[in-house]
Scaffold this active site. Structure first.
Site, PDB file in Angstrom:
ATOM      1  N   ARG A 237       6.917  45.255  74.618  1.00 17.95           N
ATOM      2  CA  ARG A 237       5.656  44.600  74.268  1.00 17.95           C
ATOM      3  C   ARG A 237       4.522  45.093  75.159  1.00 17.95           C
ATOM      4  NH1 ARG A 237       5.627  38.212  74.098  1.00 17.95           N
ATOM      5  NH2 ARG A 237       5.499  38.512  76.356  1.00 17.95           N
TER       6      ARG A 237
ATOM      7  N   LYS B 229      -0.869  41.534  74.431  1.00 15.89           N
ATOM      8  CA  LYS B 229      -1.020  40.668  75.608  1.00 15.89           C
ATOM      9  C   LYS B 229      -1.975  41.335  76.591  1.00 15.89           C
ATOM     10  CE  LYS B 229       1.923  37.589  78.299  1.00 15.89           C
ATOM     11  NZ  LYS B 229       1.281  36.344  77.859  1.00 15.89           N
TER      12      LYS B 229
ATOM     13  N   GLU C 260      -1.205  29.781  66.679  1.00 11.41           N
ATOM     14  CA  GLU C 260      -0.362  29.479  67.841  1.00 11.41           C
ATOM     15  C   GLU C 260      -1.158  28.675  68.861  1.00 11.41           C
ATOM     16  OE1 GLU C 260       0.870  32.736  70.358  1.00 11.41           O
ATOM     17  OE2 GLU C 260      -0.903  33.905  69.902  1.00 11.41           O
TER      18      GLU C 260
HETATM   19  N1  PLP Z   1       1.631  33.248  72.770  1.00  8.87           N
HETATM   20  C1  PLP Z   1       0.797  33.432  73.791  1.00  8.87           C
HETATM   21  C2  PLP Z   1      -0.659  33.405  73.532  1.00  8.87           C
HETATM   22  C3  PLP Z   1       1.304  33.660  75.074  1.00  8.87           C
HETATM   23  O1  PLP Z   1       0.478  33.856  76.109  1.00  8.87           O
HETATM   24  C4  PLP Z   1       2.696  33.668  75.275  1.00  8.87           C
HETATM   25  C5  PLP Z   1       3.246  33.939  76.592  1.00  8.87           C
HETATM   26  O2  PLP Z   1       3.616  35.009  76.923  1.00  8.87           O
HETATM   27  C6  PLP Z   1       3.530  33.456  74.174  1.00  8.87           C
HETATM   28  C7  PLP Z   1       2.957  33.240  72.936  1.00  8.87           C
HETATM   29  C8  PLP Z   1       5.001  33.425  74.333  1.00  8.87           C
HETATM   30  O3  PLP Z   1       5.582  34.700  74.498  1.00  8.87           O
HETATM   31  P1  PLP Z   1       6.915  34.871  75.300  1.00  8.87           P
HETATM   32  O4  PLP Z   1       7.913  33.953  74.685  1.00  8.87           O
HETATM   33  O5  PLP Z   1       7.289  36.295  75.103  1.00  8.87           O
HETATM   34  O6  PLP Z   1       6.625  34.529  76.707  1.00  8.87           O
HETATM   35  C1  COI Z   2       3.946  33.506  79.713  1.00  8.58           C
HETATM   36  O1  COI Z   2       4.514  32.595  79.141  1.00  8.58           O
HETATM   37  O2  COI Z   2       4.576  34.361  80.356  1.00  8.58           O
HETATM   38  C2  COI Z   2       2.498  33.676  79.666  1.00  8.58           C
HETATM   39  O3  COI Z   2       2.040  34.736  79.964  1.00  8.58           O
HETATM   40  C3  COI Z   2       1.654  32.557  79.281  1.00  8.58           C
HETATM   41  C4  COI Z   2       0.556  32.322  80.260  1.00  8.58           C
HETATM   42  C5  COI Z   2      -0.364  31.317  79.685  1.00  8.58           C
HETATM   43  C6  COI Z   2       1.074  31.877  81.585  1.00  8.58           C
END
Ligand code: PLP
Ligand code: COI
Length: 337
Positions: free
Chosen positions: A80, A183, A219
């Site tokens: 990612r 991200k 989301e």
């Molecule tokens: N959506 C957003 C906007 C986020 O910042 C995050 C965190 O990383 C997620 C979703 C969840 O992603 P993950 O499960 O890979 O941490």
């Molecule tokens: C994560 O879950 O790793 C994120 O980057 C979310 C952030 C808002 C702390």
């Protein structure tokens, strides 16, 4: 050993022993090196400072029941991060740099991985930034890749206690053909104003609808959306403007393993009032149940006292695997030796 009150950790920055850094210069990445400082210097015209050329990731390491430390699905974060890097034209990270840096950062900070049983974990934050000078808009030709680590507890106070969410019609997180699916730092700056406004109103978490039609659920500002229907299906939005969550991907697999039907599809906003359970999922928030969603004068209520049964079952399964209490049947954990 650092003096830390392990069972009282929140989600806050704490200095640790060191971080790891690698630099991209003249078309090549340097080997990741340990840095015993919390600071970095760079050119005042660095592209990350002016034009937001900054990608980041979030993953976790866990002190497992057998005492060993394991990282959850680091290759997924690497993929990612490289998708984000491609989109904003940063140098991509080869596996030997990303994985070595993550391993090295955890290994050099083993004393900061919360002990098993405290509910804490080590949050790993990889950061890729353009550090070369540019004054016209364009990608940098120099990058720094940093991996810092922080011991953390729950992102929202109370762990698996439901939190209240709000939809603010006047604010969008991601443009219809913008950067919501990657991200990058700028996405979070774009959400800060709504985030602070919501907090002042007593809502720790903002839910976003799709910014084009406002008819579908996208989301949360920090995490993906999960709904459990009254007939016990797991539903989660399919949208081009949300971040593909690794936690959500893992939970969909666990739900399937449990025989729970999984639907990844557009979710009409009007549908969510009928859901039996709603949750936010992500690395930082794990699964955080949502007690209610407020939109204007309307309030959609779920269980405001405790996590619903299906989300709780999924939470126990995911964290059980992460802490080594349940066999890692999908090979998601990478041990740090
Ligand atoms: N959506 C957003 C906007 C986020 O910042 C995050 C965190 O990383 C997620 C979703 C969840 O992603 P993950 O499960 O890979 O941490
Ligand atoms: C994560 O879950 O790793 C994120 O980057 C979310 C952030 C808002 C702390």
């Amino acid at each position: 050993m650092p003096k830390i009150n392990w069972s009282n950790l929140g989600f806050e920055y704490l200095p640790t022993a060191c971080h790891v850094r690698s630099t991209f210069k003249n078309g090549k990445w340097s080997r990741p090196a340990l840095m015993r400082t919390q600071n970095i210097t760079m050119n005042i015209a660095a592209t990350c400072l002016h034009y937001g050329q900054a990608c980041f990731e979030g993953l976790k390491a866990f002190r497992c029941k057998d005492g060993k430390v394991r990282i959850f699905r680091p290759h997924e974060n690497m993929r990612r991060m490289n998708d984000t890097a491609k989109y904003i034209h940063c140098a991509e990270l080869p596996e030997e740099v990303f994985i070595e840096a993550v391993r090295k950062a955890v290994k050099a900070n083993m004393d900061y991985v919360p002990p098993y049983g405290t509910g804490g974990s080590m949050y790993i934050r990889p950061l890729l930034i353009g550090t070369g000078p540019k004054i016209g808009v364009g990608p940098s030709d120099q990058y720094d890749f940093i991996v810092l680590v922080v011991p953390v507890g729950a992102y929202y106070k109370g762990n698996i206690k439901p939190v209240d969410s709000i939809i603010l019609d006047d604010y969008d997180r991601a443009a219809p053909q913008g950067t919501g699916h990657v991200k990058m730092g700028g996405n979070y700056a774009a959400g800060l104003h709504a985030n602070i406004l919501a907090k002042k109103m007593g809502f720790p978490i903002v839910l976003y609808l799709d910014s084009k039609s406002k008819q579908y659920v996208d989301e949360f500002g920090t995490s993906n959306f999960i709904g459990i229907t009254k007939d016990s299906k797991y539903v989660t939005p399919d949208s081009k403007t949300i971040l593909p969550s690794i936690t959500n991907k893992s939970l969909m697999q666990l739900a399937k393993d449990m025989g729970i039907p999984v639907e990844r599809r557009p979710i009409a906003f009007k549908e969510i009032a009928n859901f039996a359970e709603v949750g936010a999922c992500g690395t930082a928030v794990v699964i955080t149940p949502i007690g209610r969603i407020v939109h204007g004068s309307r309030s959609m209520e779920y269980d405001r006292k405790k996590c619903g049964p299906i989300l709780k079952k999924l939470y126990d399964e995911l964290t059980g695997i992460q802490y080594g209490e349940i066999p890692d049947r999908h090979n998601w954990l990478m041990e740090v030796k």
